[in-house]
Design an enzyme around this catalytic site. Structure first.
Site, PDB file in Angstrom:
ATOM      1  N   TYR A  75      45.006  25.527  31.451  1.00 19.04           N
ATOM      2  CA  TYR A  75      46.360  26.049  31.256  1.00 19.04           C
ATOM      3  C   TYR A  75      46.622  27.230  32.161  1.00 19.04           C
ATOM      4  O   TYR A  75      45.706  27.769  32.796  1.00 19.04           O
ATOM      5  CB  TYR A  75      46.568  26.432  29.785  1.00 19.04           C
ATOM      6  CG  TYR A  75      45.899  27.728  29.347  1.00 19.04           C
ATOM      7  CD1 TYR A  75      44.525  27.805  29.176  1.00 19.04           C
ATOM      8  CD2 TYR A  75      46.659  28.874  29.108  1.00 19.04           C
ATOM      9  CE1 TYR A  75      43.917  28.991  28.768  1.00 19.04           C
ATOM     10  CE2 TYR A  75      46.065  30.062  28.700  1.00 19.04           C
ATOM     11  CZ  TYR A  75      44.700  30.112  28.526  1.00 19.04           C
ATOM     12  OH  TYR A  75      44.096  31.279  28.128  1.00 19.04           O
ATOM     13  N   ARG A 132      45.452  28.741  41.052  1.00 25.66           N
ATOM     14  CA  ARG A 132      44.331  28.772  40.106  1.00 25.66           C
ATOM     15  C   ARG A 132      44.293  27.490  39.273  1.00 25.66           C
ATOM     16  O   ARG A 132      43.213  26.969  38.971  1.00 25.66           O
ATOM     17  CB  ARG A 132      44.414  30.006  39.193  1.00 25.66           C
ATOM     18  CG  ARG A 132      43.181  30.129  38.301  1.00 25.66           C
ATOM     19  CD  ARG A 132      43.141  31.421  37.530  1.00 25.66           C
ATOM     20  NE  ARG A 132      44.283  31.544  36.643  1.00 25.66           N
ATOM     21  CZ  ARG A 132      44.632  32.668  36.019  1.00 25.66           C
ATOM     22  NH1 ARG A 132      43.936  33.777  36.206  1.00 25.66           N
ATOM     23  NH2 ARG A 132      45.677  32.708  35.227  1.00 25.66           N
ATOM     24  N   LYS A 162      40.157  28.200  33.647  1.00 23.56           N
ATOM     25  CA  LYS A 162      41.049  28.596  32.553  1.00 23.56           C
ATOM     26  C   LYS A 162      41.252  27.424  31.596  1.00 23.56           C
ATOM     27  O   LYS A 162      42.280  26.739  31.630  1.00 23.56           O
ATOM     28  CB  LYS A 162      42.379  29.101  33.128  1.00 23.56           C
ATOM     29  CG  LYS A 162      43.189  29.934  32.150  1.00 23.56           C
ATOM     30  CD  LYS A 162      44.230  30.751  32.880  1.00 23.56           C
ATOM     31  CE  LYS A 162      45.213  31.439  31.959  1.00 23.56           C
ATOM     32  NZ  LYS A 162      44.622  32.386  31.018  1.00 23.56           N
ATOM     33  N   GLU A 187      34.922  41.070  30.099  1.00 23.33           N
ATOM     34  CA  GLU A 187      36.386  41.217  30.168  1.00 23.33           C
ATOM     35  C   GLU A 187      36.928  41.308  28.759  1.00 23.33           C
ATOM     36  O   GLU A 187      36.169  41.288  27.784  1.00 23.33           O
ATOM     37  CB  GLU A 187      37.002  40.028  30.916  1.00 23.33           C
ATOM     38  CG  GLU A 187      36.717  38.676  30.285  1.00 23.33           C
ATOM     39  CD  GLU A 187      37.225  37.489  31.093  1.00 23.33           C
ATOM     40  OE1 GLU A 187      38.195  37.618  31.855  1.00 23.33           O
ATOM     41  OE2 GLU A 187      36.632  36.393  30.914  1.00 23.33           O
ATOM     42  N   LEU A 219      37.376  35.402  34.050  1.00 24.80           N
ATOM     43  CA  LEU A 219      38.511  34.711  34.650  1.00 24.80           C
ATOM     44  C   LEU A 219      39.008  35.554  35.828  1.00 24.80           C
ATOM     45  O   LEU A 219      39.106  36.777  35.726  1.00 24.80           O
ATOM     46  CB  LEU A 219      39.645  34.534  33.633  1.00 24.80           C
ATOM     47  CG  LEU A 219      40.791  33.688  34.197  1.00 24.80           C
ATOM     48  CD1 LEU A 219      40.400  32.211  34.270  1.00 24.80           C
ATOM     49  CD2 LEU A 219      42.057  33.849  33.380  1.00 24.80           C
TER      50      LEU A 219
END
Ligand code: PDD
Length: 283
Positions: A33, A52, A147, A179, A203
């Site tokens: 996504y 991406r 992702k 993260e 990411l």
């Protein structure tokens, strides 16, 4: 009034958009996504998100949906039909519909869905006060650079944060912060902006890439390296970045107050710069 959403080539009222129970996104979280922010009815960082997406699809050997080359038009059409001034467009591609099997199906057609969400992005309460984060172990899989829609652990992290009276979690692996549960993490120490270097451990944030460019252009010093929980708690400032939060100050890390406990000057300036620059480039 119901939203108009997009499903496999059609614009539909949200209640009419139906996906098979055999969709691999539903059965196996076999999907990827993107979230693209909308400001003044325009798309921020659109090219970065599509690049991406293409990479995520490639890494998972997933086909591109039929409408891949029309994604800009579809985003714009949804923003316009739903009158979105501020908010975001959520896009999801799954491997498609096939009888349940671990092996990837050969001939499944990827399922493409998009919908909009209207919500304030600029003068949010969190941007005024800053947010609180707490630590949790990073037990996600090892390809966080892709992702995917496997978001159960990040959802659990948001619940853990809430239970601890905080807003989010910073994830810790082998004694270092990776993260945030849905954002990239930064600290500022002696005017150095420090954020983890790119690898499969995090990411590769689209907002991160732009913020680092703008920071360097503004003569701020950026160091891309991992930092520890103790370093974070002793930082002068801290912040997160993501498409949906832009640059958002962090004022408390696992119980330790950061700086004066209010958004610091570097975070505030970077937020302003990011909003100005990405607004200028919005399409
Ligand atoms: N989250 N790291 C993780 C784990 C994320 O889920 C996200 C984005 C980011 C920041 O990436 P970007 O700057 O490209 O938004 C970093 C989105 C916003 C979400 O899941 O809603």
């Amino acid at each position: 009034m119901s939203r108009t959403v997009f499903l496999n080539g059609d614009y539909l009222p949200e209640e009419d958009a139906k996906v098979s129970i055999f969709d691999r996104g539903f059965l196996m979280a076999d999907g990827v996504y993107e979230v693209t922010s909308v400001l003044d009815g325009k798309l921020l960082e659109f090219d970065g998100h599509v690049k991406r997406l293409e990479r995520s699809l490639g890494e998972l050997d997933m086909g591109k949906p039929k409408d891949f080359d029309n994604l800009l038009e579809i985003h714009r059409e949804l923003v316009s039909r739903n009158n979105v001034d501020q908010g975001g467009v959520y896009l999801q591609v799954t491997r498609g519909v096939a009888d349940r099997d671990f092996v990837f199906p050969k001939d499944a057609e990827p399922t493409l869905t998009l919908f909009t969400q209207s919500r304030p992005l600029l003068d949010t309460p969190a941007s005024q006060t800053g947010i609180k984060v707490v630590f949790s172990d990073d037990i996600r899989w090892g390809r966080r650079d892709i992702k995917t829609v496997q978001l159960l652990y990040p959802s659990m992290c948001k619940m853990m944060a809430k239970a601890a009276g905080a807003d989010d979690v910073w994830l810790v692996e082998e004694g270092l912060i990776t993260e945030g549960s849905s954002n990239n993490a930064y600290i500022v120490k002696d005017n150095q902006i420090i954020t983890r270097d790119l690898s499969n451990d995090i990411l590769h944030g689209i907002t991160r890439a732009s913020v680092l460019i703008y920071a360097r252009e503004a003569q701020m010093e950026v160091v891309e390296r991992a930092f520890s929980p103790a370093e974070a708690q002793a930082a002068d400032e801290a912040f997160i970045t993501s498409a949906s939060t832009f640059v958002l100050p962090v004022v408390s890390i696992d119980g330790a107050q950061i700086g004066e406990g209010t958004p610091g000057p570097v975070s505030r300036r970077l937020r302003e710069i990011y909003i100005d620059e990405s607004r200028k480039r919005a399409i």
